[in-house]
Design a protein around this motif. Structure first.
Motif, mmCIF file in Angstrom:
data_model
loop_
_atom_site.group_PDB
_atom_site.id
_atom_site.type_symbol
_atom_site.label_atom_id
_atom_site.label_comp_id
_atom_site.label_asym_id
_atom_site.label_seq_id
_atom_site.Cartn_x
_atom_site.Cartn_y
_atom_site.Cartn_z
ATOM 1 N N MET A 1 0.853 -1.179 0.000
ATOM 2 C CA MET A 1 0.000 0.000 0.000
ATOM 3 C C MET A 1 0.897 1.240 0.000
ATOM 4 O O MET A 1 1.816 1.340 0.802
ATOM 5 N N ILE A 2 0.606 2.144 -0.900
ATOM 6 C CA ILE A 2 1.397 3.362 -1.051
ATOM 7 C C ILE A 2 0.546 4.573 -0.664
ATOM 8 O O ILE A 2 -0.618 4.659 -1.027
ATOM 9 N N LEU A 3 1.156 5.485 0.073
ATOM 10 C CA LEU A 3 0.512 6.755 0.413
ATOM 11 C C LEU A 3 1.120 7.800 -0.514
ATOM 12 O O LEU A 3 2.315 8.075 -0.438
ATOM 13 N N ILE A 4 0.312 8.347 -1.418
ATOM 14 C CA ILE A 4 0.831 9.223 -2.476
ATOM 15 C C ILE A 4 0.781 10.700 -2.097
ATOM 16 O O ILE A 4 1.716 11.441 -2.357
ATOM 17 N N SER A 5 -0.308 11.134 -1.485
ATOM 18 C CA SER A 5 -0.434 12.559 -1.186
ATOM 19 C C SER A 5 -1.348 12.758 0.013
ATOM 20 O O SER A 5 -1.925 11.812 0.533
ATOM 21 N N GLY A 6 -1.467 13.993 0.410
ATOM 22 C CA GLY A 6 -2.332 14.353 1.516
ATOM 23 C C GLY A 6 -1.735 15.486 2.314
ATOM 24 O O GLY A 6 -0.562 15.830 2.166
ATOM 25 N N GLU A 7 -2.557 16.050 3.162
ATOM 26 C CA GLU A 7 -2.143 17.178 3.982
ATOM 27 C C GLU A 7 -1.214 16.721 5.108
ATOM 28 O O GLU A 7 -1.418 15.669 5.706
ATOM 29 N N ILE A 8 -0.214 17.530 5.376
ATOM 30 C CA ILE A 8 0.664 17.313 6.525
ATOM 31 C C ILE A 8 0.363 18.422 7.517
ATOM 32 O O ILE A 8 0.461 19.607 7.184
ATOM 33 N N GLU A 9 -0.012 18.023 8.721
ATOM 34 C CA GLU A 9 -0.332 18.977 9.776
ATOM 35 C C GLU A 9 0.422 18.552 11.041
ATOM 36 O O GLU A 9 0.109 17.512 11.618
ATOM 37 N N PRO A 10 1.451 19.308 11.449
ATOM 38 C CA PRO A 10 2.273 18.912 12.592
ATOM 39 C C PRO A 10 1.442 18.576 13.828
ATOM 40 O O PRO A 10 0.529 19.311 14.201
ATOM 41 N N GLY A 11 1.772 17.435 14.431
ATOM 42 C CA GLY A 11 1.102 16.998 15.649
ATOM 43 C C GLY A 11 -0.312 16.505 15.438
ATOM 44 O O GLY A 11 -0.970 16.084 16.393
ATOM 45 N N VAL A 12 -0.797 16.509 14.187
ATOM 46 C CA VAL A 12 -2.194 16.169 13.920
ATOM 47 C C VAL A 12 -2.344 15.044 12.904
ATOM 48 O O VAL A 12 -3.043 14.069 13.159
ATOM 49 N N ARG A 13 -1.707 15.167 11.729
ATOM 50 C CA ARG A 13 -1.980 14.199 10.669
ATOM 51 C C ARG A 13 -0.980 14.226 9.539
ATOM 52 O O ARG A 13 -0.289 15.222 9.308
ATOM 53 N N ILE A 14 -0.978 13.124 8.806
ATOM 54 C CA ILE A 14 -0.463 13.050 7.442
ATOM 55 C C ILE A 14 -1.560 12.346 6.661
ATOM 56 O O ILE A 14 -1.967 11.234 7.007
#
Length: 133
Positions: A1-14
């Motif tokens: 499974m590959i993760l291609i893109s998305g928002e990066i939010e420090p301490g919260v999410r990728i």
């Protein structure tokens, strides 16, 4: 499974992986091509094609890491960028042993690629990590 893109939010999410999510909820949405390392301290690390997920002893997602093949960015800092780019965007960084932090910003860090003639300012970022803070 590959993760291609998305928002990066420090301490919260990728991307869609949110810090604090329950392991059973996250694992239910993964394909079966992952490896699990259960550490002696109770952490479980799930390794997929180009990302890793760290679950704490409480079963919550505590850290997410992405590497080559992920094309998201945090304020223009992405896989392949350099700490020189971090300095231009944020004014500075801190060396914390094996990882590099953005000065004054918690919840995100970087690991640099081991390249010939390695220099911490110009070596490409190989991993971006978002973690619980």
């Amino acid at each position: 499974m590959i993760l291609i893109s998305g928002e990066i939010e420090p301490g919260v999410r990728i991307s869609n992986y949110l810090i604090g999510s329950k392991k059973e909820d996250v694992i239910a949405n993964l394909d079966e091509n992952y490896k699990v390392w259960e550490r002696e301290d109770g952490f479980c690390i799930y390794t997929l094609d180009n990302f890793k997920l760290w679950f704490g002893v409480n079963g919550e997602l505590e850290q997410i890491g992405v590497t080559k093949g992920f094309y998201g960015n945090y304020k223009s800092v992405c896989i392949g960028a350099t700490m020189q780019d971090v300095v231009l965007q944020f004014g500075g960084y801190e060396n914390d042993g094996d990882v590099y932090l953005i000065s004054g910003l918690e919840g995100i860090c970087f690991e640099l690629e081991d390249v010939d003639d390695w220099d911490e300012l110009t070596a490409p970022i190989e991993w971006i990590f978002v973690y619980k803070c």
